[in-house]
Design an enzyme around this catalytic site. Structure first.
Site, PDB file in Angstrom:
ATOM      1  N   ASN A 145       0.809  -1.227   0.000  1.00  0.00           N
ATOM      2  CA  ASN A 145       0.000   0.000   0.000  1.00  0.00           C
ATOM      3  C   ASN A 145       0.838   1.272   0.000  1.00  0.00           C
ATOM      4  OD1 ASN A 145       0.276  -1.284   2.747  1.00  0.00           O
ATOM      5  ND2 ASN A 145      -0.214   0.808   3.346  1.00  0.00           N
ATOM      6  N   CYS A 320      -3.081   5.228   7.628  1.00  0.00           N
ATOM      7  CA  CYS A 320      -3.112   4.614   8.954  1.00  0.00           C
ATOM      8  C   CYS A 320      -1.849   4.928   9.736  1.00  0.00           C
ATOM      9  CB  CYS A 320      -3.241   3.102   8.840  1.00  0.00           C
ATOM     10  SG  CYS A 320      -4.663   2.599   7.913  1.00  0.00           S
TER      11      CYS A 320
HETATM   12  N1  PLP Z   1      -4.237  -3.883   4.192  1.00  0.00           N
HETATM   13  C1  PLP Z   1      -3.806  -2.993   3.296  1.00  0.00           C
HETATM   14  C2  PLP Z   1      -2.720  -3.395   2.336  1.00  0.00           C
HETATM   15  C3  PLP Z   1      -4.341  -1.703   3.246  1.00  0.00           C
HETATM   16  O1  PLP Z   1      -3.905  -0.822   2.341  1.00  0.00           O
HETATM   17  C4  PLP Z   1      -5.352  -1.363   4.173  1.00  0.00           C
HETATM   18  C5  PLP Z   1      -5.895   0.007   4.226  1.00  0.00           C
HETATM   19  O2  PLP Z   1      -5.191   0.998   4.135  1.00  0.00           O
HETATM   20  C6  PLP Z   1      -5.798  -2.340   5.076  1.00  0.00           C
HETATM   21  C7  PLP Z   1      -5.219  -3.584   5.061  1.00  0.00           C
HETATM   22  C8  PLP Z   1      -6.886  -2.050   6.057  1.00  0.00           C
HETATM   23  O3  PLP Z   1      -8.120  -1.953   5.393  1.00  0.00           O
HETATM   24  P1  PLP Z   1      -9.437  -1.482   6.151  1.00  0.00           P
HETATM   25  O4  PLP Z   1      -9.440   0.000   6.070  1.00  0.00           O
HETATM   26  O5  PLP Z   1     -10.573  -2.110   5.393  1.00  0.00           O
HETATM   27  O6  PLP Z   1      -9.358  -1.980   7.548  1.00  0.00           O
END
Ligand code: PLP
Length: 379
Positions: A145, A320
């Site tokens: 991400n 995040c």
């Molecule tokens: N995993 C990845 C690779 C992400 O990019 C994200 C969100 O930024 C998540 C997990 C978490 O997703 P959610 O917002 O649905 O909890």
């Protein structure tokens, strides 16, 4: 103009338009025993099946969750057993895996982190060194991400299973589904996480897809919904958005991929023409949807705010983790701190246009030049 689509996306118009019908026909509780409850349950099961079909995962099970974060937690805590000796996780994982395994490390489990290459992908040699027969659980993301790096999951699975055929392999596919081809039969992982809001569905809904051989322990207890694995009345509207978003994305994968690749190429070509100093941290084998890019000499936060004043919205790394200084993933790629501090994440969606990218370039050029001029005057 929105260029932070790795953090979330605008909900697809088709989903919004269909909501009234979904509400009229399927607002019932899928666990209710009367006919309308049963009809809603049948609809829920059809959506579950269709998602699996779209990901070529017809032999797998799927549990709907309240987010991909929850699905990732379920993958780890739901399979954790006292006899698991060692857990391997890439250092590039999203916080929903990274912080989860840090917690289980605190609880006494042996967790080892796999290094990254310069392009952000998992270092296969380091993985081979750390993959021993006592590894019980592995979690490696499909697409990163932060930088869009695509990991070779098939190769990782082959290596892992040749050393311990019983090892459980989880893959976070949140940034992969609907953006690159995802075929779970070929990937051969045991568990795979997906999320709706990264592909134009609703926030607050995800799913864990898993191999029927895996016995998942619940992490949420209650009324026994979702085959006793994830209690809580199913979010039928959210699940509809996930189902429809997957369907639209998978069936338009190549068209959208080509469009976004075109936007990325246009962006880089035009940016080069501006004469601005920048460094791209995304390598050759990466998703065109996500770019990690340093604008040398500029502080990312200031640049982000200047761009925001121009109505351009970009990320400075994962939303995040944006409140934390530094960046675990870019550091693991071996990027110097000065470049990390000037790094922005620009991420596209099918809704972005060439005209918008033109305006993005103009705005970056203006903001970077104004910024550097101010600094020059200051010193
Ligand atoms: N995993 C990845 C690779 C992400 O990019 C994200 C969100 O930024 C998540 C997990 C978490 O997703 P959610 O917002 O649905 O909890």
């Amino acid at each position: 103009m929105f260029f932070d689509n790795a953090s979330t996306t605008k909900v697809d118009d088709t989903i919004i338009q269909n909501l009234k019908k979904i509400n009229d026909e399927f607002f019932y509780n899928p666990s209710a025993l009367y006919s309308e409850g049963l009809k809603t349950k049948i609809f829920l099961e059809k959506m579950r099946k269709d998602i699996l079909k779209n990901l070529n995962a017809e032999d797998y099970e799927l549990i709907f969750t309240g987010s991909a974060t929850e699905a990732n937690n379920l993958a780890v805590f739901g399979t954790l057993k006292k006899n698991i000796r060692k857990i391997l996780v890439s250092i590039g994982e999203h916080p929903s895996i990274y912080n989860t395994v840090c917690e289980i490390k605190n609880q006494g489990f042996q967790v080892e982190f796999i290094k990254l290459n310069n392009d952000g992908s998992v270092d296969i040699d380091d993985f081979k060194n750390k993959m021993t027969s006592d590894v019980g659980l592995i979690s490696i993301m499909h697409v990163c991400n932060e930088n869009g790096a695509i990991n070779n999951i098939e190769e990782i699975v082959n290596i892992a299973k040749s050393i311990n055929e019983k090892v459980i392999i989880h893959c976070d596919g949140v940034q992969a589904v609907g953006k690159i081809n995802v075929n779970l039969d070929n990937l051969n992982v045991d568990m795979y996480t997906i999320s709706a809001h990264k592909i134009h569905g609703f926030k607050g809904v995800g799913a864990l897809i898993f191999n029927k051989k895996i016995k998942l322990k619940p992490i949420i207890y209650g009324g026994g919904q979702e085959n006793n694995i994830r209690s809580g009345t199913e979010n039928v509207y959210g699940i509809y958005s996930l189902y429809k978003a997957v369907d639209i994305a998978v069936n338009n994968l190549q068209i959208n991929y080509n469009h976004v690749m075109n936007l990325k190429n246009h962006f880089i070509e035009k940016l080069e023409n501006t004469g601005i100093s920048f460094k791209l941290h995304s390598g050759n084998n990466c998703s065109p949807y996500i770019m990690s890019i340093s604008f040398l000499g500029c502080r990312a936060e200031t640049l982000l705010n200047l761009l925001s004043d121009e109505n351009i919205f970009v990320g400075n790394g994962s939303a995040c983790s944006s409140k934390k200084s530094g960046n675990r993933i870019l550091e693991a790629q071996g990027i110097p701190m000065s470049e990390i501090e000037s790094n922005l994440r620009i991420s596209f969606s099918k809704y972005n246009t060439i005209e918008e990218v033109g305006y993005l370039i103009e705005s970056i050029s203006k903001c970077v030049n104004d910024y550097l001029l101010k600094i020059k005057k200051h010193f």
